[in-house]
Write a protein that holds these residues in place. Structure first.
Motif, PDB file in Angstrom:
ATOM      1  N   GLN A   1      83.248  78.376  12.223  1.00  0.00           N
ATOM      2  CA  GLN A   1      83.984  77.127  12.467  1.00  0.00           C
ATOM      3  C   GLN A   1      85.458  77.414  12.731  1.00  0.00           C
ATOM      4  O   GLN A   1      86.074  76.801  13.606  1.00  0.00           O
ATOM      5  N   ALA A   2      86.023  78.347  11.969  1.00  0.00           N
ATOM      6  CA  ALA A   2      87.429  78.707  12.194  1.00  0.00           C
ATOM      7  C   ALA A   2      87.599  79.279  13.592  1.00  0.00           C
ATOM      8  O   ALA A   2      88.560  78.965  14.293  1.00  0.00           O
TER       9      ALA A   2
ATOM     10  N   ARG B   1      86.747  76.237  16.386  1.00  0.00           N
ATOM     11  CA  ARG B   1      87.543  75.015  16.352  1.00  0.00           C
ATOM     12  C   ARG B   1      89.046  75.279  16.369  1.00  0.00           C
ATOM     13  O   ARG B   1      89.826  74.424  16.768  1.00  0.00           O
ATOM     14  N   VAL B   2      89.460  76.443  15.905  1.00  0.00           N
ATOM     15  CA  VAL B   2      90.899  76.700  15.842  1.00  0.00           C
ATOM     16  C   VAL B   2      91.314  77.875  16.729  1.00  0.00           C
ATOM     17  O   VAL B   2      92.142  77.731  17.625  1.00  0.00           O
TER      18      VAL B   2
ATOM     19  N   PHE C   1      97.474  73.530  12.233  1.00  0.00           N
ATOM     20  CA  PHE C   1      96.784  74.122  13.375  1.00  0.00           C
ATOM     21  C   PHE C   1      97.524  73.759  14.653  1.00  0.00           C
ATOM     22  O   PHE C   1      98.161  72.705  14.725  1.00  0.00           O
TER      23      PHE C   1
ATOM     24  N   ASN D   1     101.508  75.656   7.788  1.00  0.00           N
ATOM     25  CA  ASN D   1     100.693  76.245   8.852  1.00  0.00           C
ATOM     26  C   ASN D   1      99.726  75.244   9.473  1.00  0.00           C
ATOM     27  O   ASN D   1      98.527  75.437   9.440  1.00  0.00           O
TER      28      ASN D   1
ATOM     29  N   ILE E   1      84.252  69.398   9.861  1.00  0.00           N
ATOM     30  CA  ILE E   1      83.466  70.557   9.409  1.00  0.00           C
ATOM     31  C   ILE E   1      82.657  70.223   8.157  1.00  0.00           C
ATOM     32  O   ILE E   1      81.602  70.791   7.948  1.00  0.00           O
TER      33      ILE E   1
ATOM     34  N   GLU F   1      93.551  81.634   8.231  1.00  0.00           N
ATOM     35  CA  GLU F   1      93.622  81.458   6.778  1.00  0.00           C
ATOM     36  C   GLU F   1      93.564  79.983   6.418  1.00  0.00           C
ATOM     37  O   GLU F   1      92.862  79.588   5.489  1.00  0.00           O
ATOM     38  N   ALA F   2      94.320  79.175   7.155  1.00  0.00           N
ATOM     39  CA  ALA F   2      94.349  77.745   6.854  1.00  0.00           C
ATOM     40  C   ALA F   2      92.954  77.142   7.001  1.00  0.00           C
ATOM     41  O   ALA F   2      92.521  76.343   6.172  1.00  0.00           O
ATOM     42  N   ALA F   3      92.260  77.544   8.060  1.00  0.00           N
ATOM     43  CA  ALA F   3      90.923  76.988   8.283  1.00  0.00           C
ATOM     44  C   ALA F   3      89.970  77.423   7.172  1.00  0.00           C
ATOM     45  O   ALA F   3      89.233  76.602   6.610  1.00  0.00           O
TER      46      ALA F   3
ATOM     47  N   ARG G   1      97.684  83.071  10.284  1.00  0.00           N
ATOM     48  CA  ARG G   1      97.776  81.964   9.335  1.00  0.00           C
ATOM     49  C   ARG G   1      96.899  80.776   9.737  1.00  0.00           C
ATOM     50  O   ARG G   1      96.505  79.989   8.888  1.00  0.00           O
ATOM     51  N   TYR G   2      96.584  80.659  11.031  1.00  0.00           N
ATOM     52  CA  TYR G   2      95.688  79.571  11.444  1.00  0.00           C
ATOM     53  C   TYR G   2      94.298  79.780  10.864  1.00  0.00           C
ATOM     54  O   TYR G   2      93.648  78.856  10.393  1.00  0.00           O
TER      55      TYR G   2
ATOM     56  N   VAL H   1      90.628  77.470  20.457  1.00  0.00           N
ATOM     57  CA  VAL H   1      91.502  76.433  21.020  1.00  0.00           C
ATOM     58  C   VAL H   1      92.915  76.978  21.189  1.00  0.00           C
ATOM     59  O   VAL H   1      93.555  76.779  22.222  1.00  0.00           O
ATOM     60  N   ALA H   2      93.383  77.715  20.170  1.00  0.00           N
ATOM     61  CA  ALA H   2      94.736  78.267  20.265  1.00  0.00           C
ATOM     62  C   ALA H   2      94.826  79.298  21.388  1.00  0.00           C
ATOM     63  O   ALA H   2      95.855  79.434  22.039  1.00  0.00           O
TER      64      ALA H   2
ATOM     65  N   ALA I   1      86.229  76.083   5.822  1.00  0.00           N
ATOM     66  CA  ALA I   1      85.531  76.316   7.082  1.00  0.00           C
ATOM     67  C   ALA I   1      84.805  77.648   7.005  1.00  0.00           C
ATOM     68  O   ALA I   1      85.258  78.574   6.341  1.00  0.00           O
TER      69      ALA I   1
END
Ligand SMILES: Nc1ncnc2c1ncn2[C@@H]1O[C@H](COP(=O)(O)OP(=O)(O)OP(=O)(O)O)[C@@H](O)[C@H]1O
Ligand SMILES: [Mg+2]
Lengths: 251, 288
Positions: B187-188, B191-192, A96, A94, A110, B176-178, B173-174, B195-196, B183
């Motif tokens: 921040q998640a 930053r993610v 980003f 996964n 971060i 979760e990954a962050a 899942r993005y 952006v997505a 994070a």
């Protein structure tokens, strides 16, 4: 001294008792594999170690998990720094939806690990080198990570994790989306990473567990049936259920 | 018999579908036909950059720069207010609030979209206009600022609901990954997830702008309608739309003034067309 110790761990999804009185102790700088049939609670157990189950509202947990002599369920635990220390690689790669470079830079930013641009670039390079991706991707740092092959994506996810300097790597079926050759590569990488990290891997694949793990735990219906040296589990297990499973009598 | 029925239904649906396109084309042809005559009389360049809009003095002057700038200023102000608020609101609804309140908020946003613009204009006139006047000690509260604030309200529902959709479809899942990297939730998000979701959010903003530029009633009621080149937000301005709406009734059919208003219409049409087109490109990109 064990690095992770679970004591009388019970986990419920609402009324469903998913982990039943689990006790185990995981040693430093070794690979510990958790095996067992589908739905027995392997992922659930793994996700308690970095408290990812907190994201599910119905979850209720009893008992304790001690990591570095600290109960991670205590009120004073800082979840973000726990998750930094106990990193996770997911079943489905996964990355980003950012560039290759930004994927690794994310954690560095971060956690303010790299302060200057130079430091950042250097650390990204180190990260890619440690998963043997640098030669393949050094000219593609700006391209989207979504264009990588599955193996490259999974390696990138490992690199992204290593960049934040965790102590423990949790891997939930990290190879199940990969072909046999990519799987072999990731396994080699795990053996390399073992020198510096403590790895806990969940896998369906018994051969994989036998190949890479030092210690192995067998789970069935929420219980940890047996936990021992991998050699012992795979050649001469104490419990009948374990033997049935490794000889292929369960699914 | 059955075959004929099928055939008829199919044709009716086809014709209804095509009609919408036919109408757009017809409207555009009509606009061009009426507006083009104007350029026999005034050069295109003088029309666009001319500083004076005196359509009924003699000799009449048709410089629409003050109108273009008026529209742009009001729109810019509305965007400065509605983009951060709208995106923050979308984030809040998509990512923070609990499910019960979420439905309530979404309904609220949809209701906001249902308020007729004349009502928004009216409310602005009796509440906001005096407020702006008193706060800034102005001779009148009918200013670009008042228009921007009310228009921001009208752009918000579009921005919020489309941006919220764009954020909601970002795969879990993005996030979760962050979080698994340590994070914080925030921040998640920025930053993610932001952006997505960026292409969708951009489309939402574009559609919001389209709504604001084309809006007529509310701006006419509260921006003061002075066709001068604006130097600040605290001045009355006149927009392209308000000009057409206010002057069409009093212009003589077939006069230069009449054709000039159609020419203004063409410019407006082109601007909104471009904005919607950009929004569309980005919306398609997300669907892929
Ligand atoms: N969010 C949830 N809510 C309710 N029940 C859940 C949830 N997640 C998992 N479970 C249940 O908990 C049990 C253990 O699930 P878990 O995902 O840990 O199994 P697993 O051993 O990882 O299985 P697999 O090998 O298929 O990945 C299963 O019976 C599953 O249905
Ligand atoms: Mg699982």
């Amino acid at each position: 001294m064990s690095l992770i110790r679970a004591e009388k761990l019970n986990l419920y999804y609402g009324n469903f008792h998913a982990l039943i009185n689990v006790n185990l102790s995981i040693e430093e700088k070794r690979i510990t594999a958790i095996i067992g049939p589908s739905g027995c609670g392997k992922s659930t157990l793994l996700r308690t170690f970095n408290r990812m189950n907190d994201l599910i509202e119905t979850v209720h947990i009893d008992g304790s998990i001690i990591i570095n002599n600290e109960n991670i369920f205590s009120k004073t635990t800082d979840i973000d720094s726990l998750r930094r220390k106990v990193g996770m690689v997911f079943q489905r790669p996964n990355p980003f939806p950012l560039s290759v470079y930004e994927n690794i830079a994310f954690g560095l930013k971060i956690h303010k690990i790299a302060k200057t641009r130079n430091e950042l670039e250097h650390t990204v390079e180190q990260g890619l080198k440690s998963v043997l991706l640098w030669d393949q991707l050094k000219d593609k740092l700006k391209t989207s990570a979504l264009n990588l092959t599955l193996e490259q994506a999974q390696r990138l996810c490992i690199a992204r994790l290593i960049a934040v300097k965790p102590e423990i790597l949790l891997m939930d079926e990290p190879c199940s989306a990969l072909d046999p050759i990519a799987t072999m590569h990731i396994e080699e990488l795990m053996l390399e990473l073992k020198k510096n990290y403590t790895i806990v891997i969940v896998t369906h694949n018994m051969q994989q567990a036998a190949r890479v793990s030092d210690d192995t735990g067998f789970m069935l219906l929420g219980k940890l049936i047996e936990f021992n040296k991998a050699e012992k589990i795979f050649t001469n297990p104490d419990k009948k259920e374990t033997e049935d499973y490794i000889t292929g009598r369960y699914g | 018999m059955k075959k004929i029925k099928e055939f008829l239904i199919e044709k009716i649906i086809f014709i209804s579908g095509s009609l919408s396109i036919v109408f757009v084309v017809l409207i555009f042809i009509f606009l061009i036909k009426e507006g083009i005559l104007f350029f026999k009389y005034v050069q295109f360049k003088d029309f666009i950059v001319g500083k004076n809009w005196y359509p009924i003095s003699s000799p009449a002057q048709f410089g629409m720069l003050p109108l273009i700038l008026g529209s742009l200023l009001v729109t810019l102000g509305a965007m400065i207010i509605s983009i951060p608020l709208g995106v923050a609101c979308a984030l809040y609804i998509a990512e923070v609030v609990n499910p019960k309140l979420k439905d309530l908020l979404k309904t609220g946003v949809e209701l906001l979209a249902a308020i007729p613009s004349v009502v928004i204009g009216f409310i602005g006139m009796v509440t906001l206009v005096p407020l702006v006047k008193n706060i800034f000690h102005l001779p009148t509260g009918l200013t670009a600022l008042s228009g921007s604030i009310m228009l921001a309200f009208m752009a918000m529902p579009t921005i919020v609901s489309i941006a919220e959709d764009a954020i909601t479809v970002v795969p879990r899942r993005y996030k979760e990954a962050a979080l698994a990297l340590g994070a914080t939730h925030w921040q998640a998000l920025y930053r993610v997830i932001l952006v997505a979701a960026a292409p969708g959010i951009f489309a939402a903003i574009m559609l919001g702008i389209g709504r604001v530029i084309g809006e007529t009633m509310a701006v006419m009621m509260i921006t003061g309608n002075a066709a001068v080149i604006p130097h600040s937000f605290l001045q009355p301005v006149r927009t392209l739309t308000a000009t057409i709406a206010a002057e069409m009734g009093e212009s003589i059919r077939g006069s230069n003034h009449y054709y000039a208003l159609f020419a203004v219409g063409i410019i407006l049409f082109i601007i909104t067309f471009i904005i919607n087109f950009i929004a569309d490109v980005f919306l398609h990109r997300i669907k892929k």
